[in-house]
Design a protein around this motif. Structure first.
Motif, PDB file in Angstrom:
ATOM      1  N   THR A 284      15.783  46.328 145.277  1.00 55.42           N
ATOM      2  CA  THR A 284      16.544  45.900 144.101  1.00 55.42           C
ATOM      3  C   THR A 284      17.305  47.072 143.473  1.00 55.42           C
ATOM      4  O   THR A 284      18.019  46.887 142.480  1.00 55.42           O
ATOM      5  CB  THR A 284      15.603  45.297 143.045  1.00 55.42           C
ATOM      6  OG1 THR A 284      14.609  46.272 142.684  1.00 55.42           O
ATOM      7  CG2 THR A 284      14.920  44.047 143.572  1.00 55.42           C
ATOM      8  N   TYR A 285      17.170  48.258 144.046  1.00 50.70           N
ATOM      9  CA  TYR A 285      17.873  49.428 143.512  1.00 50.70           C
ATOM     10  C   TYR A 285      19.349  49.381 143.886  1.00 50.70           C
ATOM     11  O   TYR A 285      19.705  49.027 145.009  1.00 50.70           O
ATOM     12  CB  TYR A 285      17.257  50.715 144.062  1.00 50.70           C
ATOM     13  CG  TYR A 285      15.847  50.980 143.594  1.00 50.70           C
ATOM     14  CD1 TYR A 285      15.583  51.337 142.273  1.00 50.70           C
ATOM     15  CD2 TYR A 285      14.776  50.871 144.483  1.00 50.70           C
ATOM     16  CE1 TYR A 285      14.280  51.577 141.838  1.00 50.70           C
ATOM     17  CE2 TYR A 285      13.475  51.115 144.060  1.00 50.70           C
ATOM     18  CZ  TYR A 285      13.233  51.464 142.742  1.00 50.70           C
ATOM     19  OH  TYR A 285      11.945  51.692 142.315  1.00 50.70           O
ATOM     20  N   ASP A 286      20.208  49.776 142.931  1.00 51.89           N
ATOM     21  CA  ASP A 286      21.644  49.758 143.210  1.00 51.89           C
ATOM     22  C   ASP A 286      22.200  51.137 143.561  1.00 51.89           C
ATOM     23  O   ASP A 286      23.406  51.290 143.791  1.00 51.89           O
ATOM     24  CB  ASP A 286      22.425  49.157 142.034  1.00 51.89           C
ATOM     25  CG  ASP A 286      22.137  49.863 140.713  1.00 51.89           C
ATOM     26  OD1 ASP A 286      21.496  50.933 140.739  1.00 51.89           O
ATOM     27  OD2 ASP A 286      22.544  49.337 139.667  1.00 51.89           O
ATOM     28  N   GLU A 287      21.332  52.152 143.575  1.00 47.15           N
ATOM     29  CA  GLU A 287      21.791  53.483 143.976  1.00 47.15           C
ATOM     30  C   GLU A 287      20.637  54.305 144.533  1.00 47.15           C
ATOM     31  O   GLU A 287      19.460  53.989 144.314  1.00 47.15           O
ATOM     32  CB  GLU A 287      22.420  54.211 142.780  1.00 47.15           C
ATOM     33  CG  GLU A 287      21.458  54.476 141.636  1.00 47.15           C
ATOM     34  CD  GLU A 287      22.130  55.231 140.487  1.00 47.15           C
ATOM     35  OE1 GLU A 287      23.232  55.757 140.703  1.00 47.15           O
ATOM     36  OE2 GLU A 287      21.536  55.298 139.396  1.00 47.15           O
ATOM     37  N   SER A 292      14.372  55.556 143.435  1.00 44.37           N
ATOM     38  CA  SER A 292      14.434  54.724 144.639  1.00 44.37           C
ATOM     39  C   SER A 292      13.846  55.452 145.844  1.00 44.37           C
ATOM     40  O   SER A 292      13.212  54.840 146.708  1.00 44.37           O
ATOM     41  CB  SER A 292      15.878  54.300 144.923  1.00 44.37           C
ATOM     42  OG  SER A 292      16.709  55.414 145.159  1.00 44.37           O
ATOM     43  N   THR A 327      19.598  50.219 149.589  1.00 47.28           N
ATOM     44  CA  THR A 327      19.901  49.742 148.244  1.00 47.28           C
ATOM     45  C   THR A 327      20.473  48.329 148.373  1.00 47.28           C
ATOM     46  O   THR A 327      20.665  47.820 149.477  1.00 47.28           O
ATOM     47  CB  THR A 327      20.951  50.644 147.561  1.00 47.28           C
ATOM     48  OG1 THR A 327      22.169  50.601 148.330  1.00 47.28           O
ATOM     49  CG2 THR A 327      20.455  52.072 147.468  1.00 47.28           C
ATOM     50  N   THR A 328      20.784  47.707 147.247  1.00 44.75           N
ATOM     51  CA  THR A 328      21.327  46.346 147.283  1.00 44.75           C
ATOM     52  C   THR A 328      22.659  46.277 148.015  1.00 44.75           C
ATOM     53  O   THR A 328      23.004  45.263 148.614  1.00 44.75           O
ATOM     54  CB  THR A 328      21.535  45.808 145.856  1.00 44.75           C
ATOM     55  OG1 THR A 328      22.329  46.747 145.108  1.00 44.75           O
ATOM     56  CG2 THR A 328      20.207  45.608 145.159  1.00 44.75           C
ATOM     57  N   ASP A 329      23.432  47.376 147.983  1.00 43.55           N
ATOM     58  CA  ASP A 329      24.729  47.396 148.677  1.00 43.55           C
ATOM     59  C   ASP A 329      24.637  48.123 150.020  1.00 43.55           C
ATOM     60  O   ASP A 329      25.628  48.641 150.531  1.00 43.55           O
ATOM     61  CB  ASP A 329      25.824  48.000 147.795  1.00 43.55           C
ATOM     62  CG  ASP A 329      25.461  49.384 147.266  1.00 43.55           C
ATOM     63  OD1 ASP A 329      24.337  49.849 147.534  1.00 43.55           O
ATOM     64  OD2 ASP A 329      26.297  50.003 146.590  1.00 43.55           O
TER      65      ASP A 329
END
Length: 334
Positions: A284-287, A292, A327-329
Motif C-alpha cells: 500500500t506504499y506509494d513510494e 517501506s 509500491t502501488t505504482d
C-alpha cells in the motif's frame, strides 16, 4: 456436515499466462454449485484469478476474548507454517461446527476491502447471526488475521436442482466420449467453449496433434458439431510441474501476507520464469522510503523463513525463487 471445497470462480487458463494474481480473489467452501459454468471441460482446473473490481464490504465486530491456548500455540508455530497446515476458512468452519451454527459457505474476498463472508443457513435468526460473527471474529483474532472485515449473509448456495438443456446434454455426452478417446493422452485437456468451439490444451512437446484433431472430429461428426472449430493452446510441462509443486506454498504465502495489517500488502501474485518462481507483492506504499523498506525486509524474512522450513523443503527443496516487493505504482522496494 459434509462439505465440498471448491472455488467460486472456475476457469481453464493456458499455462503460458502463468501469472496468477491472488489479490482480488473470491474463494469459497460450499456443498453445491450456485451457478452453471459457461465452459464445459473434461478436467476441472480450479485456479484463483484476479478480480480487480471487487467492491469492499466492511463490517467488523470486536471480539471480547482470545483463547490463551491458541495464543500460546501461535507463538510456537511460525505464522506461515500454521497457515500451510490449516487455512483460515478451515479454522472458521471448525469453530462454527463446534458451536452447531448452520452455514453453507465460507468465502474470502480480496481486493479493495478484504472480507470473510459466511453464508448462514438460518440467517433470519438474528441471535444466530450475531453468534456466528462473534465466533468468526474470535478465530480471526486468535490467528492474527487483523486486516479482514467480517460479514455474515443469507445462504449463498442454491439447493434447487438445475435441469440441463438439450444442448448441455449433448455437450456432456461429447466430452464423455472424448474422455474415453483421450485416455492415452493424459496431459491433453479438451473443453467446449461457450463460443461453440473445441478448446484443446496440450504440452508443447506433444507430437500427435493430427491424431488428436481427428479424434475430436470423429466424435463431433456423430453429434452434428462439425462446424465447431478446434483451437489448440500449448503449455510448458516444466512450468506445469513447478506450478503443481509450488501450489500449496503459493496459496499459503498469499493468504499470509494479505492477512496482517503490519505487512501493508494489497496484492499478491506469482510468475514462473525459467526455473525460478517469482513472488510478486504489491504494498500500500506509494513510494520507496525507509518505512517501506523496513516493511519489505519484514515480508522477505517471513517468506524466507517459511520456504526454508521443513514443510516447504519437502515440496520444493532448494528450487530457485525470488521475492519482488513493489509500491502501488510498481516501483521495486527491495
Amino acid at each position: 456436515m459434509s462439505r465440498l471445497k471448491d472455488d467460486m470462480m472456475h476457469m481453464d487458463i493456458p499455462d503460458e499466462l502463468h501469472q496468477r494474481v491472488v489479490a482480488g480473489v473470491e474463494q469459497a467452501i460450499h456443498n453445491g454449485k450456485s451457478a452453471k459454468s459457461r465452459k464445459w471441460s473434461l478436467k476441472k482446473k480450479t485456479l484463483t484469478i484476479a478480480a480487480a473490481a471487487l467492491v469492499a464490504l466492511a463490517l467488523f465486530v470486536g471480539s471480547p476474548f482470545v483463547s490463551p491456548v491458541m495464543a500460546n500455540i501461535a507463538q510456537k508455530i511460525p505464522f506461515l507454517n500454521a497457515v500451510y497446515h490449516k487455512d483460515i476458512s478451515s479454522r472458521i468452519a471448525e469453530a462454527l461446527d463446534a458451536r452447531h451454527i448452520p452455514y453453507d459457505s465460507i468465502a474470502t474476498r480480496y481486493g479493495q476491502g478484504k472480507t470473510i463472508i459466511v453464508g448462514i443457513k438460518d440467517s433470519t435468526h438474528s441471535g444466530l447471526r450475531r453468534e456466528a460473527t462473534i465466533v468468526i471474529n474470535r478465530v480471526m483474532k486468535e490467528n492474527g488475521y487483523d486486516s479482514f472485515a467480517i460479514q455474515t449473509t443469507d445462504s449463498m448456495v442454491n439447493d434447487k436442482p438445475i435441469k440441463a438443456t438439450p444442448d448441455e446434454d449433448k455437450r456432456t455426452k461429447v466430452l464423455s466420449e472424448l474422455a474415453e478417446s483421450f485416455e492415452k493422452f493424459p496431459n491433453v485437456n479438451v473443453s467446449i467453449l461457450g463460443t461453440k468451439a473445441f478448446d484443446v490444451q496440450m504440452p508443447d512437446t506433444e507430437k500427435r496433434v493430427d491424431e488428436i484433431k481427428q479424434k475430436i472430429k470423429d466424435v463431433a461428426k456423430r453429434y452434428h458439431m462439425e462446424d465447431y472449430p478446434i483451437k489448440i493452446t500449448t503449455f510448458s510441462m516444466t512450468k506445469r510441474q513447478l506450478d503443481h509443486q509450488w501450489g500449496p506454498l503459493i496459496t499459503t504465502i498469499g493468504e499470509g501476507v494479505l492477512a496482517k495489517k503490519e505487512y501493508h500488502v494489497k496484492g499478491f501474485g506469482y510468475s514462473i520464469k525459467g526455473d525460478t518462481m517469482n513472488f510478486i507483492i504489491t504494498t500500500t506504499y506509494d513510494e520507496v522510503n525507509e518505512k517501506s523498506k523496513t516493511t519489505a525486509v519484514k515480508i522477505e524474512q517471513l517468506i524466507n523463513n517459511f520456504l526454508r522450513s521443513e514443510d516447504a523443503q519437502k515440496r520444493v527443496g532448494d528450487k530457485k525463487y525470488k521475492v519482488i516487493i513493489n509500491t502501488t505504482d510498481h516501483h521495486q522496494i527491495n
